[in-house]
Write an enzyme that holds these catalytic residues in place. Structure first.
Site, mmCIF file in Angstrom:
data_model
loop_
_atom_site.group_PDB
_atom_site.id
_atom_site.type_symbol
_atom_site.label_atom_id
_atom_site.label_comp_id
_atom_site.label_asym_id
_atom_site.label_seq_id
_atom_site.Cartn_x
_atom_site.Cartn_y
_atom_site.Cartn_z
ATOM 1 N N TYR A 1 -2.115 -10.695 2.021
ATOM 2 C CA TYR A 1 -2.144 -9.344 2.584
ATOM 3 C C TYR A 1 -3.600 -8.997 2.867
ATOM 4 O O TYR A 1 -4.380 -8.784 1.937
ATOM 5 C CB TYR A 1 -1.512 -8.366 1.588
ATOM 6 C CG TYR A 1 -1.501 -6.901 2.004
ATOM 7 C CD1 TYR A 1 -1.880 -6.489 3.287
ATOM 8 C CD2 TYR A 1 -1.074 -5.928 1.119
ATOM 9 C CE1 TYR A 1 -1.862 -5.156 3.650
ATOM 10 C CE2 TYR A 1 -1.044 -4.580 1.476
ATOM 11 C CZ TYR A 1 -1.445 -4.200 2.744
ATOM 12 O OH TYR A 1 -1.422 -2.879 3.100
ATOM 13 N N ASN A 2 -3.945 -8.943 4.144
ATOM 14 C CA ASN A 2 -5.323 -8.640 4.521
ATOM 15 C C ASN A 2 -5.459 -7.184 4.952
ATOM 16 O O ASN A 2 -4.838 -6.763 5.929
ATOM 17 C CB ASN A 2 -5.772 -9.557 5.672
ATOM 18 C CG ASN A 2 -7.260 -9.426 5.938
ATOM 19 O OD1 ASN A 2 -8.054 -9.344 5.001
ATOM 20 N ND2 ASN A 2 -7.654 -9.396 7.197
ATOM 21 N N THR B 1 0.839 -1.204 0.000
ATOM 22 C CA THR B 1 0.000 0.000 0.000
ATOM 23 C C THR B 1 0.873 1.254 0.000
ATOM 24 O O THR B 1 0.720 2.145 -0.841
ATOM 25 C CB THR B 1 -0.898 0.006 1.255
ATOM 26 O OG1 THR B 1 -1.607 -1.226 1.294
ATOM 27 C CG2 THR B 1 -1.866 1.164 1.236
ATOM 28 N N THR B 2 1.816 1.307 0.951
ATOM 29 C CA THR B 2 2.725 2.451 1.060
ATOM 30 C C THR B 2 3.527 2.620 -0.234
ATOM 31 O O THR B 2 3.863 3.736 -0.620
ATOM 32 C CB THR B 2 3.665 2.239 2.269
ATOM 33 O OG1 THR B 2 2.850 1.932 3.403
ATOM 34 C CG2 THR B 2 4.508 3.450 2.563
ATOM 35 N N THR C 1 -3.521 -5.996 8.243
ATOM 36 C CA THR C 1 -3.629 -4.572 8.523
ATOM 37 C C THR C 1 -5.025 -4.269 9.063
ATOM 38 O O THR C 1 -5.956 -3.962 8.321
ATOM 39 C CB THR C 1 -3.317 -3.731 7.272
ATOM 40 O OG1 THR C 1 -1.979 -4.012 6.869
ATOM 41 C CG2 THR C 1 -3.439 -2.236 7.561
ATOM 42 N N LYS D 1 -0.080 -10.846 6.376
ATOM 43 C CA LYS D 1 0.097 -9.512 6.953
ATOM 44 C C LYS D 1 -1.299 -8.971 7.186
ATOM 45 O O LYS D 1 -2.083 -8.815 6.251
ATOM 46 C CB LYS D 1 0.849 -8.619 5.982
ATOM 47 C CG LYS D 1 0.823 -7.166 6.419
ATOM 48 C CD LYS D 1 1.695 -6.305 5.565
ATOM 49 C CE LYS D 1 1.153 -6.132 4.183
ATOM 50 N NZ LYS D 1 1.484 -4.809 3.608
HETATM 51 C C1 ELE Z 1 0.005 -0.938 6.042
HETATM 52 C C2 ELE Z 1 -0.569 0.259 5.396
HETATM 53 C C3 ELE Z 1 -1.818 0.613 6.146
HETATM 54 C C4 ELE Z 1 1.459 -1.070 5.794
HETATM 55 C C5 ELE Z 1 1.777 -1.586 3.316
HETATM 56 C C6 ELE Z 1 1.728 -2.025 4.725
HETATM 57 O O1 ELE Z 1 1.886 -0.389 3.082
HETATM 58 O O2 ELE Z 1 1.741 -2.456 2.426
HETATM 59 O O3 ELE Z 1 -2.701 3.895 7.538
HETATM 60 O O4 ELE Z 1 -2.179 1.937 9.000
HETATM 61 O O5 ELE Z 1 -4.141 1.862 7.465
HETATM 62 O O6 ELE Z 1 -0.725 -2.035 5.606
HETATM 63 O O7 ELE Z 1 0.344 1.282 5.333
HETATM 64 O O8 ELE Z 1 -1.838 1.916 6.534
HETATM 65 P P1 ELE Z 1 -2.779 2.434 7.725
HETATM 66 O O9 ELE Z 1 1.899 -3.175 5.018
#
Ligand code: ELE
Length: 297
Positions: free
Chosen positions: A130-131, A43-44, A159, A157
């Site tokens: 990835y959930n 996501t990031t 979230t 993972k």
């Molecule tokens: C988190 C997200 C969720 C980190 C990714 C991650 O980026 O793939 O703002 O906490 O909902 O899943 O960054 O962000 P928030 O694994």
């Protein structure tokens, strides 16, 4: 030891092209700071905005730096997903991951099961799930995961702030690696039966995540909570400005080098916003002595 995994941001140049040189530099710095593995195209990392060819290009670039990569290959075009899964077999990375098919509401569970089974068949090794129900609209519950089983799934993972769900995965599938994807649950993840964290904040404060793990090992719980509180505040600050874009500014400010810009329609913060975010970051760090020593050691 429990792992610190960073969902790495994807540096773009101002024309919207992936800047693989900046990506490589950032990843080697993260590893140097004690990060255990990289989650690529999450996501990031603006994964849903990357083409499958761009994801592959990033994997190729990073493989010269590290093999400690979980490669997120999910998208709605299954043919592309399976192509990447097959291509990923040639790399000695940790594994491939995918969010479930997203956007479409009320997907029957059996379709999601088939989606993951097809990726597994193409990759020929157990895969990561990835959930992130808030983003995808589908919750890969412990019962869905149990139906896939430990032969198909290597890890998840999660979230969600629901720690109970993460623990239930681990209970039902003891061999599974379970990571929380929430920056606010770093202490809880390390202090529980889970296998670590996948933390977006790891892009800009990897040393603080390492510090939390060390402090807990020394049973300095209160100090660990203090560092957690700072990480939480930084992520709140990031959210205030739009975290998918603000993460680039936080990384530049706290890691001390340029990591490019996001890709539109995730718009880069304008000069005024960047200035004000940087001032807020500095103020937060100034107020927190423990953080100062952890950050600048
Ligand atoms: C988190 C997200 C969720 C980190 C990714 C991650 O980026 O793939 O703002 O906490 O909902 O899943 O960054 O962000 P928030 O694994």
């Amino acid at each position: 030891m429990q792992k610190i995994i960073v969902p790495v941001i994807t540096p773009f140049d101002t024309s919207g092209k992936v800047d693989t040189e900046k990506l490589k530099k950032h990843v080697s710095n993260l590893l140097e700071k004690g990060v255990d593995a990289i989650f690529l195209a999450g996501t990031t990392g603006l994964g849903p905005m990357l083409s499958f060819r761009e994801k592959k290009e990033m994997l190729d670039a990073l493989c010269g730096v590290t093999q400690k990569i979980i490669f997120q290959i999910g998208e709605l075009n299954l043919e592309n997903v399976l192509t990447l899964a097959k291509e990923a077999k040639d790399y000695s990375i940790i594994g491939v991951a995918s969010y479930p098919p997203y956007y479409f509401p009320n997907l029957p569970e059996r379709w999601v099961l088939s989606y993951y089974e097809k990726i597994y068949a193409a990759y020929e090794h157990p895969i990561y799930v990835y959930n992130y129900p808030l983003a995808t609209g589908f919750n890969v519950t412990p019962s869905v995961l149990k139906q896939l089983g430990e032969n198909v799934v290597k890890g998840i993972k999660n979230t969600m702030n629901d720690l109970a769900q993460s623990l239930e995965y681990k209970y039902l599938l003891p061999k599974l690696e379970v990571y929380t994807g929430s920056d606010t649950l770093i202490v809880s993840s390390f202090a529980s039966a889970l296998d670590g964290v996948v933390s977006g904040a790891g892009n800009y404060v990897p040393h603080l995540l390492v510090k939390i793990r060390e402090l807990l090992k020394e049973h300095k719980t209160q100090d660990a909570l203090k560092v957690q509180s700072l990480v939480t505040k930084l992520t709140q600050l990031s959210k205030k400005y739009g975290s998918l874009s603000a993460n680039y500014v936080l990384t530049e400010e706290l890691m001390g080098y340029d990591v490019g810009v996001p890709r539109e329609p995730i718009f880069y913060l304008d000069e005024q916003q960047r200035f004000s975010l940087k001032s807020e970051i500095r103020e937060l760090i100034r107020e927190n002595e423990l953080a100062q020593s952890a950050l600048f050691r």
